[in-house]
Design an enzyme around this catalytic site. Structure first.
Site, PDB file in Angstrom:
ATOM      1  N   ASN A 185       0.289 -16.071  -6.937  1.00  0.00           N
ATOM      2  CA  ASN A 185       1.406 -15.340  -6.336  1.00  0.00           C
ATOM      3  C   ASN A 185       0.936 -13.904  -6.149  1.00  0.00           C
ATOM      4  OD1 ASN A 185       1.680 -14.523  -9.159  1.00  0.00           O
ATOM      5  ND2 ASN A 185       3.684 -13.746  -8.599  1.00  0.00           N
ATOM      6  N   HIS A 205      -3.463  -9.056   0.399  1.00  0.00           N
ATOM      7  CA  HIS A 205      -3.742 -10.038  -0.648  1.00  0.00           C
ATOM      8  C   HIS A 205      -4.879  -9.567  -1.547  1.00  0.00           C
ATOM      9  CE1 HIS A 205      -1.262 -13.372   0.931  1.00  0.00           C
ATOM     10  NE2 HIS A 205      -1.461 -12.758   2.087  1.00  0.00           N
TER      11      HIS A 205
END
Length: 191
Positions: free
Chosen positions: A33, A44
Site C-alpha cells: 500500500n 510510488h
C-alpha cells in the site's frame, strides 16, 4: 523534492495514489500500500530508504536508476505499478486482513482488465493474506490470473533487513529473465 510537512503527511492518509499502468505490460509490480510520503508526493516507493528503484535498475529492468518522480517512464519499459491496498498508511501493519482480501479481489479484476504478462507482488505476507496462500514463498507461484503469471518478490522497504539490495536485485532479475522469455516460458515454482 520539496520538504513535506507533518500536516501534509497526515492529510495524505485520505489521498489515493494513481496507478502507473497500461494494457499488456510485461510486468505489473504491486506494492503493499502507499506510504504517507508516496501519497503526499504522488510517487510510488517515494521514501528515500525504499530500495525499489535501485533494485529495479540493478536487476536490469531499467537502463538507469529512475527517481520516483520519473515513474511515468515505466510503461515505456513494459512496466507498471499498483498496490494491493489503496489506502495510504505510515506502516503496512496498520492494514487489516479484510483490507488485504478486498485489495486482492480488486487486484484480480485489475489484472483481468490490463492483462500484464506477469503480476509481481512485492511482499510475501501481503500476497499470502490477500489471496489466502498461506504457504506462498518468494518466487514464481502456481496461481495465475487468466494468462497472467504471478511472482512474489521481497518487500523493498528499508525495514526488510532479511534481504540486501544485491539479493533483492538477483530475485528481481530472475523475474526479468522470465518476463523477457515471453509467454511461452514456463518458469515453475521454486521450493
Amino acid at each position: 523534492m520539496s520538504r513535506i510537512t507533518r500536516q501534509e503527511l497526515e492529510a495524505a492518509r485520505d489521498r489515493l495514489l494513481p496507478d502507473v499502468v497500461a494494457d499488456g505490460l510485461r510486468v505489473l509490480f504491486c506494492g503493499i500500500n502507499p506510504g504517507l510520503l508516496s501519497a503526499a508526493t504522488g510517487h510510488h516507493f517515494a521514501r528515500p530508504g525504499n530500495r525499489f528503484w535501485p533494485v529495479l535498475h540493478r536487476s536490469g529492468f531499467t537502463p538507469r536508476l529512475l527517481k520516483p518522480s520519473e515513474q511515468e517512464l515505466l510503461p515505456s519499459y513494459g512496466l507498471g505499478i499498483t498496490n494491493v491496498v489503496a489506502r495510504a498508511s505510515a506502516r503496512a501493519d496498520e492494514l487489516t486482513a479484510e483490507e488485504y482480501r478486498e485489495g486482492g479481489r480488486l487486484l484480480t479484476a485489475k489484472v483481468a482488465r490490463l492483462r500484464p504478462r506477469w503480476l509481481a507482488v512485492v511482499g510475501v505476507t501481503a500476497y499470502r493474506t490477500a489471496f489466502d496462500e498461506r504457504k506462498a514463498h518468494v518466487g514464481p507461484q502456481e496461481r495465475m490470473f487468466g494468462s497472467t503469471r504471478v511472482w512474489v518478490l521481497p518487500n523493498p522497504s528499508g525495514l526488510n533487513a532479511h534481504w540486501s539490495v544485491e539479493s533483492m536485485a538477483e530475485e528481481f532479475a530472475r523475474l526479468r529473465v522470465a518476463a523477457e522469455a515471453g509467454p511461452q516460458a514456463q518458469t515453475g515454482p521454486q521450493a
